[in-house]
Scaffold this motif. Structure first.
Motif, PDB file in Angstrom:
ATOM      1  N   GLU A   1      42.427  17.465 -39.660  1.00 39.36           N
ATOM      2  CA  GLU A   1      43.228  18.498 -40.304  1.00 39.36           C
ATOM      3  C   GLU A   1      43.753  17.950 -41.611  1.00 39.36           C
ATOM      4  N   GLU A   2      43.855  18.810 -42.586  1.00 39.63           N
ATOM      5  CA  GLU A   2      44.456  18.436 -43.857  1.00 39.63           C
ATOM      6  C   GLU A   2      45.756  19.206 -43.987  1.00 39.63           C
ATOM      7  N   ALA A   3      46.842  18.489 -44.283  1.00 39.85           N
ATOM      8  CA  ALA A   3      48.178  19.091 -44.367  1.00 39.85           C
ATOM      9  C   ALA A   3      48.521  19.416 -45.819  1.00 39.85           C
ATOM     10  N   PHE A   4      49.027  20.610 -46.025  1.00 38.76           N
ATOM     11  CA  PHE A   4      49.455  21.059 -47.343  1.00 38.76           C
ATOM     12  C   PHE A   4      50.924  21.441 -47.267  1.00 38.76           C
ATOM     13  N   PRO A   5      51.799  20.684 -47.946  1.00 40.16           N
ATOM     14  CA  PRO A   5      53.224  21.046 -47.948  1.00 40.16           C
ATOM     15  C   PRO A   5      53.420  22.420 -48.586  1.00 40.16           C
ATOM     16  N   GLN A   6      54.420  23.141 -48.097  1.00 35.77           N
ATOM     17  CA  GLN A   6      54.741  24.457 -48.630  1.00 35.77           C
ATOM     18  C   GLN A   6      56.181  24.477 -49.116  1.00 35.77           C
ATOM     19  N   HIS A   7      56.446  25.358 -50.083  1.00 34.30           N
ATOM     20  CA  HIS A   7      57.774  25.505 -50.652  1.00 34.30           C
ATOM     21  C   HIS A   7      58.082  26.990 -50.792  1.00 34.30           C
ATOM     22  N   VAL A   8      59.359  27.342 -50.670  1.00 34.78           N
ATOM     23  CA  VAL A   8      59.765  28.735 -50.849  1.00 34.78           C
ATOM     24  C   VAL A   8      59.888  29.012 -52.343  1.00 34.78           C
TER      25      VAL A   8
ATOM     26  N   VAL B   1      56.329  31.709 -49.217  1.00 33.30           N
ATOM     27  CA  VAL B   1      56.151  30.307 -48.863  1.00 33.30           C
ATOM     28  C   VAL B   1      54.756  29.918 -49.346  1.00 33.30           C
ATOM     29  N   LEU B   2      54.696  29.031 -50.339  1.00 33.39           N
ATOM     30  CA  LEU B   2      53.440  28.683 -50.997  1.00 33.39           C
ATOM     31  C   LEU B   2      53.194  27.184 -50.980  1.00 33.39           C
ATOM     32  N   THR B   3      51.920  26.816 -51.006  1.00 36.67           N
ATOM     33  CA  THR B   3      51.564  25.419 -51.268  1.00 36.67           C
ATOM     34  C   THR B   3      51.644  25.212 -52.780  1.00 36.67           C
ATOM     35  N   GLU B   4      51.538  23.969 -53.192  1.00 34.21           N
ATOM     36  CA  GLU B   4      51.366  23.695 -54.613  1.00 34.21           C
ATOM     37  C   GLU B   4      50.015  24.237 -55.035  1.00 34.21           C
ATOM     38  N   ARG B   5      49.803  24.350 -56.321  1.00 33.21           N
ATOM     39  CA  ARG B   5      48.529  24.841 -56.837  1.00 33.21           C
ATOM     40  C   ARG B   5      47.402  23.917 -56.383  1.00 33.21           C
ATOM     41  N   ILE B   6      46.311  24.520 -55.938  1.00 31.19           N
ATOM     42  CA  ILE B   6      45.119  23.784 -55.532  1.00 31.19           C
ATOM     43  C   ILE B   6      44.011  24.200 -56.492  1.00 31.19           C
ATOM     44  N   ASP B   7      43.565  23.270 -57.306  1.00 30.90           N
ATOM     45  CA  ASP B   7      42.518  23.592 -58.274  1.00 30.90           C
ATOM     46  C   ASP B   7      41.208  23.881 -57.555  1.00 30.90           C
TER      47      ASP B   7
ATOM     48  N   THR C   1      34.810  22.105 -49.809  1.00 22.40           N
ATOM     49  CA  THR C   1      34.767  23.558 -49.928  1.00 22.40           C
ATOM     50  C   THR C   1      35.679  24.190 -48.882  1.00 22.40           C
ATOM     51  N   LEU C   2      36.533  25.093 -49.331  1.00 23.48           N
ATOM     52  CA  LEU C   2      37.378  25.880 -48.434  1.00 23.48           C
ATOM     53  C   LEU C   2      36.596  27.123 -48.048  1.00 23.48           C
ATOM     54  N   ILE C   3      36.444  27.350 -46.757  1.00 25.57           N
ATOM     55  CA  ILE C   3      35.705  28.517 -46.268  1.00 25.57           C
ATOM     56  C   ILE C   3      36.687  29.463 -45.596  1.00 25.57           C
TER      57      ILE C   3
ATOM     58  N   LEU D   1      36.393  23.263 -54.003  1.00 25.85           N
ATOM     59  CA  LEU D   1      37.683  22.714 -54.437  1.00 25.85           C
ATOM     60  C   LEU D   1      37.536  21.648 -55.509  1.00 25.85           C
ATOM     61  N   GLU D   2      36.536  20.825 -55.353  1.00 26.51           N
ATOM     62  CA  GLU D   2      36.319  19.755 -56.335  1.00 26.51           C
ATOM     63  C   GLU D   2      34.894  19.278 -56.217  1.00 26.51           C
TER      64      GLU D   2
END
Length: 127
Positions: A19-26, A31-37, A61-63, A124-125
């Motif tokens: 699993e890959e964890a993405f912090p979120q912020h209000v 409630v959003l993650t930081e920008r993901i290029d 790749t995000l599916i 994603l990259e």
């Protein structure tokens, strides 16, 4: 924190689930993650019964599954099913100096049931 199922590799470049964890912020009530290029996106359809050969994803790749069910199976027999509303990141790869071993590397995919798979692939990259 949002955890996204991920297909990655271990230290021996054997494909594993993680699993890959993405912090979120209000922000403004959301409630959003930081920008993901991202590099690009593609829209995929695969008919019921589709099965891939063993392969690695290469570039991360995000599916995002929109309809249908996709089963991802690893060499050890472990599998996960992803249906409408599910997402996962495929980022298993092999460095150029390691040749694909048909008994060791990669994962395969199969569309389950009678429904066509509709998914969005967001690169994603680039490795």
């Amino acid at each position: 924190m949002i955890n996204i199922p991920t297909i990655s590799v271990n230290e021996d470049f054997v494909t594993v689930f993680s699993e890959e964890a993405f912090p979120q912020h209000v922000r403004g009530g959301m409630v959003l993650t930081e920008r993901i290029d991202a590099q690009n996106l593609r829209i995929r359809t695969s008919q019921a019964g589709y099965e891939s050969d063993w392969h690695v994803a290469g570039d991360p790749t995000l599916i995002l599954v929109q309809s249908g069910t996709l089963r991802i199976t690893l060499r050890n027999g472990e599998h996960k099913d992803f249906s409408a509303g599910h997402m996962f990141i495929a980022k298993d790869y092999l460095p150029e100096h390691i040749h694909f071993d048909t008994e060791k590397h990669g994962h395969c995919a199969k569309v389950l049931g009678n429904e066509t798979l509709l998914a969005v692939h967001i690169k994603l990259e680039q490795i």
